[in-house]
Design an enzyme around this catalytic site. Structure first.
Site, PDB file in Angstrom:
ATOM      1  N   TRP A  11       0.818  -1.224   0.000  1.00  0.00           N
ATOM      2  CA  TRP A  11       0.000   0.000   0.000  1.00  0.00           C
ATOM      3  C   TRP A  11       0.847   1.267   0.000  1.00  0.00           C
ATOM      4  O   TRP A  11       0.330   2.358  -0.121  1.00  0.00           O
ATOM      5  CB  TRP A  11      -0.942   0.001   1.208  1.00  0.00           C
ATOM      6  CG  TRP A  11      -2.115  -0.922   1.052  1.00  0.00           C
ATOM      7  CD1 TRP A  11      -2.389  -1.751  -0.001  1.00  0.00           C
ATOM      8  CD2 TRP A  11      -3.190  -1.099   1.992  1.00  0.00           C
ATOM      9  NE1 TRP A  11      -3.563  -2.428   0.218  1.00  0.00           N
ATOM     10  CE2 TRP A  11      -4.075  -2.053   1.437  1.00  0.00           C
ATOM     11  CE3 TRP A  11      -3.485  -0.555   3.244  1.00  0.00           C
ATOM     12  CZ2 TRP A  11      -5.241  -2.463   2.091  1.00  0.00           C
ATOM     13  CZ3 TRP A  11      -4.639  -0.970   3.911  1.00  0.00           C
ATOM     14  CH2 TRP A  11      -5.506  -1.914   3.335  1.00  0.00           C
ATOM     15  N   LYS A  12       2.161   1.124   0.197  1.00  0.00           N
ATOM     16  CA  LYS A  12       3.076   2.281   0.241  1.00  0.00           C
ATOM     17  C   LYS A  12       2.540   3.322   1.238  1.00  0.00           C
ATOM     18  O   LYS A  12       1.988   2.938   2.260  1.00  0.00           O
ATOM     19  CB  LYS A  12       3.265   2.833  -1.176  1.00  0.00           C
ATOM     20  CG  LYS A  12       3.689   1.730  -2.166  1.00  0.00           C
ATOM     21  CD  LYS A  12       4.139   2.248  -3.494  1.00  0.00           C
ATOM     22  CE  LYS A  12       4.565   1.073  -4.377  1.00  0.00           C
ATOM     23  NZ  LYS A  12       5.116   1.479  -5.655  1.00  0.00           N
ATOM     24  N   GLU A 160      11.514  -6.134  -9.311  1.00  0.00           N
ATOM     25  CA  GLU A 160      10.697  -4.984  -9.697  1.00  0.00           C
ATOM     26  C   GLU A 160      11.543  -4.034 -10.543  1.00  0.00           C
ATOM     27  O   GLU A 160      12.291  -3.205  -9.986  1.00  0.00           O
ATOM     28  CB  GLU A 160      10.197  -4.233  -8.459  1.00  0.00           C
ATOM     29  CG  GLU A 160       9.312  -5.045  -7.555  1.00  0.00           C
ATOM     30  CD  GLU A 160       8.417  -4.168  -6.691  1.00  0.00           C
ATOM     31  OE1 GLU A 160       7.203  -4.378  -6.726  1.00  0.00           O
ATOM     32  OE2 GLU A 160       8.921  -3.260  -6.011  1.00  0.00           O
ATOM     33  N   SER A 200       3.513  -2.474 -12.126  1.00  0.00           N
ATOM     34  CA  SER A 200       2.282  -2.281 -12.908  1.00  0.00           C
ATOM     35  C   SER A 200       1.529  -3.579 -13.176  1.00  0.00           C
ATOM     36  O   SER A 200       0.965  -3.765 -14.256  1.00  0.00           O
ATOM     37  CB  SER A 200       2.592  -1.546 -14.227  1.00  0.00           C
ATOM     38  OG  SER A 200       3.089  -0.246 -13.954  1.00  0.00           O
TER      39      SER A 200
HETATM   40  P1  13P Z   1       2.772  -0.591  -9.027  1.00  0.00           P
HETATM   41  O1  13P Z   1       2.030  -1.902  -9.048  1.00  0.00           O
HETATM   42  O2  13P Z   1       1.914   0.567  -8.637  1.00  0.00           O
HETATM   43  O3  13P Z   1       3.536  -0.390 -10.303  1.00  0.00           O
HETATM   44  O4  13P Z   1       3.870  -0.708  -7.853  1.00  0.00           O
HETATM   45  C1  13P Z   1       4.697  -1.816  -7.804  1.00  0.00           C
HETATM   46  C2  13P Z   1       5.461  -1.778  -6.545  1.00  0.00           C
HETATM   47  O5  13P Z   1       6.335  -0.945  -6.352  1.00  0.00           O
HETATM   48  C3  13P Z   1       5.122  -2.777  -5.511  1.00  0.00           C
HETATM   49  O6  13P Z   1       6.071  -2.779  -4.481  1.00  0.00           O
END
Ligand code: 13P
Length: 238
Positions: A11-12, A160, A200
């Site tokens: 969720w950051k 990532e 993404s």
């Molecule tokens: P997104 O899925 O929004 O590109 O983010 C990926 C991410 O950084 C998961 O840790």
């Protein structure tokens, strides 16, 4: 080698508007896939409350400090993250490597602390766009792996590519597959390690990415904030 899929949501720094009913809303998808592990990494402020709602969903911190305690204002130790209800912790995310200048050596020290506290680290690696254009993606990721991973214990790797995070761009299936094969070959016990893809991942591309043989799950950012989207990604696990 049978490796369970792990669908993880990061969720950051979002969560204030995020209803914890999310956990009930994804319940149907979770229950219908007993073969899949599901995890959410909410902001640390929500871990404790999420723990009472999570059911079978695993919880993770988004970072921890390498020290067990002490004069580190604003930081949280691995033991505190565990005490708040997490079983896992994301470490070395590119946003921490960039925003906080975290080196791979720092990530490794944090991973050791996490293991000592009984947390499973999810260790992130990934190249920048310029690295890939220069054909250096394996060199960069290989170096991150060599210096970020603990010597043993249980951990998960998340590949990532930095240019795919939050951009709507995903690496091609060929590029994901070849990087996952590369990572598996580079690390100790590669055949047994879970390696996730992140960048993404959305309901529309999850099934084809998760069907790749060496992809053991996804680390999902934006699409993990919406229960309907995240449920579809759980259901798409290969
Ligand atoms: P997104 O899925 O929004 O590109 O983010 C990926 C991410 O950084 C998961 O840790």
């Amino acid at each position: 080698m049978q490796r369970r899929n792990l669908i993880a949501g990061n969720w950051k720094m979002n969560g204030l508007g995020q209803s914890l009913e999310f956990f009930e809303q994804i319940q149907q998808a979770v229950v219908s896939r007993p073969d899949v592990d599901v995890l959410i990494a909410p902001p640390a402020t929500l871990l404790h409350r999420a723990a009472s709602r999570a059911g079978r969903v695993l919880l993770a911190g988004q970072d921890c400090h390498a020290a067990a305690s002490g004069a580190h204002t604003g930081d949280l130790s691995a033991e505190m993250i565990r005490d708040a209800g997490a079983s896992h912790v994301i470490l070395g995310h590119s946003e921490r490597r960039t925003d906080h200048g975290e080196s791979s050596e720092t990530v490794r020290a944090k991973a050791d602390a996490a293991l000592t506290a009984g947390l499973v680290p999810i260790i992130c690696v990934g190249e920048q766009e310029a690295d890939r254009r220069a054909g250096r993606e394996q060199e960069i990721v290989g170096d991150q792996l060599d210096h970020s991973l603990p010597d043993g214990g249980e951990f998960v790797i998340a590949y990532e590519p930095v240019w795919a995070i939050g951009t709507g761009l995903t690496a091609s299936e060929t590029d994901i597959a070849s990087m996952h094969v590369f990572i598996r070959g580079r690390i100790a016990d590669g055949a047994a390690r879970r390696i996730l893809y992140g960048g993404s991942v959305k309901p529309c591309n999850a099934a084809s990415i998760l069907a790749l043989g060496d992809v053991d799950g996804a680390l999902v950012g934006g699409a993990s904030l919406k229960a309907a989207d995240f449920s579809q990604i759980i259901s798409a696990a290969g």
